[in-house]
Scaffold this active site. Structure first.
Site, PDB file in Angstrom:
ATOM      1  N   GLN A  64       0.816  -1.221   0.000  1.00  0.00           N
ATOM      2  CA  GLN A  64       0.000   0.000   0.000  1.00  0.00           C
ATOM      3  C   GLN A  64       0.845   1.265   0.000  1.00  0.00           C
ATOM      4  OE1 GLN A  64      -1.426  -1.146   4.087  1.00  0.00           O
ATOM      5  NE2 GLN A  64      -1.470   1.081   4.380  1.00  0.00           N
ATOM      6  N   CYS A  70      -5.008   0.256   4.036  1.00  0.00           N
ATOM      7  CA  CYS A  70      -4.858  -1.122   4.488  1.00  0.00           C
ATOM      8  C   CYS A  70      -6.169  -1.896   4.439  1.00  0.00           C
ATOM      9  CB  CYS A  70      -4.271  -1.156   5.900  1.00  0.00           C
ATOM     10  SG  CYS A  70      -5.233  -0.246   7.120  1.00  0.00           S
ATOM     11  N   ASN A 386       0.202  -9.189   5.357  1.00  0.00           N
ATOM     12  CA  ASN A 386       0.187  -7.741   5.478  1.00  0.00           C
ATOM     13  C   ASN A 386       0.231  -7.113   4.085  1.00  0.00           C
ATOM     14  OD1 ASN A 386       0.143  -5.236   6.653  1.00  0.00           O
ATOM     15  ND2 ASN A 386       1.990  -5.522   7.873  1.00  0.00           N
TER      16      ASN A 386
END
Length: 447
Positions: A64, A70, A386
């Protein structure tokens, strides 16, 4: 006792500090290396092994970059998983920038409508001040993402790639925020002059036209139709022309978003378990579904998340990522740092107290792609995908211990088939409306 700090008190503080050798050792370590780095416990790094009894295979890690998307990356990571499995792809990404464009436009409308809804509130009152604080920040919630997809669909990243402003959104956000605060000022002035709501909404439409133009300049015009071309794992080439964002979602993703519900764990006295909640003035698409949560004990969140992963499906979740978390190793563990030993102090607040006193709230969204179950079927660590690129953690994956889950996990999104009939009924019941500044109204926004 004296109200001010006296010279005698300072002398006593100094004597107490100097009397302990450990204070000198800690001071030297922290002043040279920093507080958190000095507190890392090697034992935790050695014990937290990135291996899991249930582990789902995902494509390449996304990034990102310098944006607070996120929540969007995490949600699209759960959806791209479906596309990859269905069409035999090694890796694939949906365009985060595409939904980012529409989220900014919809949030602008939502903000201006909130201003119209509060015209008679004082500008310096708590509510209007709160609305003005961050009209279009990058953060969001699962239900907000669903609203965007249902209205605008999705596209592959190749059809709407990243721009400088999507990957680093600060400058664009500052500009949009200034313009929207100016718009709010104008609308409130017109109201004081006696202008009616129809005239104010007509002015709002012109304001949104300007926001749309700014977004096109910063992010590029969003596609109306596009061609999807790809190679599968067997090196077969595929092409489909004339797709729209909504037809692409229906054919290639094919997930019924209404099947998914948000479960939260907020153990505060004002939020009984087994009740549904919403948050005032929290949303993006004005006509879309309101953000809704079902508050349950933490073990119920674990149970549902594990059940979904056992069926081969990843899980979107929201947590307070900055607490007891080490970025380089990708470890989220209450024992990762020995701050209490280093500083010779204790941190004793409970999860509920941290929420009540502003010490913790959801800050970041990621995806569970696995969990390690012990011989009794109980989780002891969780595999986390993530969206910060490949460098942090193990090839971009984080490890969350189960004890960390207990303290800093706040939300999971699961298919309602993993809930009981009683839980579904509680979720669908009329929600309790929380104040806009309630900690459960926080948006996943960590960059």
């Amino acid at each position: 006792m004296s109200q001010e700090i006296t010279k005698e008190q300072i002398a006593a503080f100094d004597a107490d500090f100097s009397a302990q050798r450990a204070n000198r050792v800690a001071m030297n370590a922290v002043t040279n290396n920093g507080l958190l780095a000095s507190a890392i416990r090697r034992e935790a790094v050695e014990q937290d092994v990135h291996e899991y009894s249930i582990s789902l295979e995902q494509g390449e890690i996304c990034n990102q970059k310098q944006s607070g998307r996120c929540w969007m990356f995490a949600a699209l990571n759960t959806l791209r998983y479906q596309v990859m499995k269905k069409y035999n792809l090694k890796t694939f990404e949906l365009s985060q920038a595409y939904l980012f464009f529409w989220d900014k436009l919809e949030k602008s409308n939502y903000f201006l409508e909130s201003i119209l809804d509060t015209l008679d509130e004082p500008a310096n009152g708590r509510l209007v001040s709160y609305l003005l604080m961050a009209p279009v920040n990058d953060g969001g919630q699962w239900d907000m993402l669903c609203n965007l997809i249902e209205k605008y669909g999705v596209v592959p990243k190749t059809a709407y790639p990243e721009s400088k402003a999507s990957s680093g959104s600060r400058e664009m956000d500052m500009t949009l925020t200034e313009k929207l605060r100016e718009d709010a000022c104008i609308l409130r002035k017109l109201h004081k002059e006696g202008k009616g709501l129809d005239e104010l909404r007509a002015r709002k439409t012109r304001m949104l036209g300007e926001i749309y133009r700014l977004l096109c300049i910063c992010l590029g015009e969003p596609p109306k139709t596009f061609t999807f071309e790809y190679r599968d794992k067997d090196n077969n080439f595929h092409r489909e022309e004339g797709l729209t964002p909504k037809s692409f979602f229906e054919k290639y993703v094919g997930v019924d978003l209404s099947d998914y519900v948000s479960l939260i764990n907020a153990p505060t006295e004002d939020k009984p378990y087994g009740r549904s909640y919403t948050v005032q003035y929290l949303g993006n698409v004005k006509e879309g579904n309101a953000v809704r949560y079902l508050n349950l004990p933490i073990e119920e969140l674990k149970k549902a998340a594990i059940a979904q992963m056992k069926d081969g499906q990843p899980v979107w979740f929201g947590c307070d990522v900055g607490k007891y978390s080490e970025r380089d190793s990708g470890i989220m563990d209450l024992d990762i740092r020995g701050l209490e030993d280093l500083l010779d102090t204790r941190f004793t607040m409970t999860k509920a107290e941290r929420l009540d006193y502003g010490q913790s709230l959801m800050t970041h969204a990621m995806v569970f792609q696995g969990v390690n179950l012990d011989e009794n079927g109980k989780p002891n660590r969780w595999r986390v995908e993530n969206s910060w690129g490949k460098e942090p953690g193990k090839d971009g994956y984080y490890l969350m211990t189960d004890r960390w889950f207990d303290e800093y996990m706040y939300q999971v999104v699961v298919n309602k088939k993993y809930l009981t009939a009683e839980q579904i009924a509680a979720y669908e019941a009329e929600p309790i409306a929380l104040e806009p500044w309630d900690p459960m109204g926080s948006l996943a926004v960590v960059r």
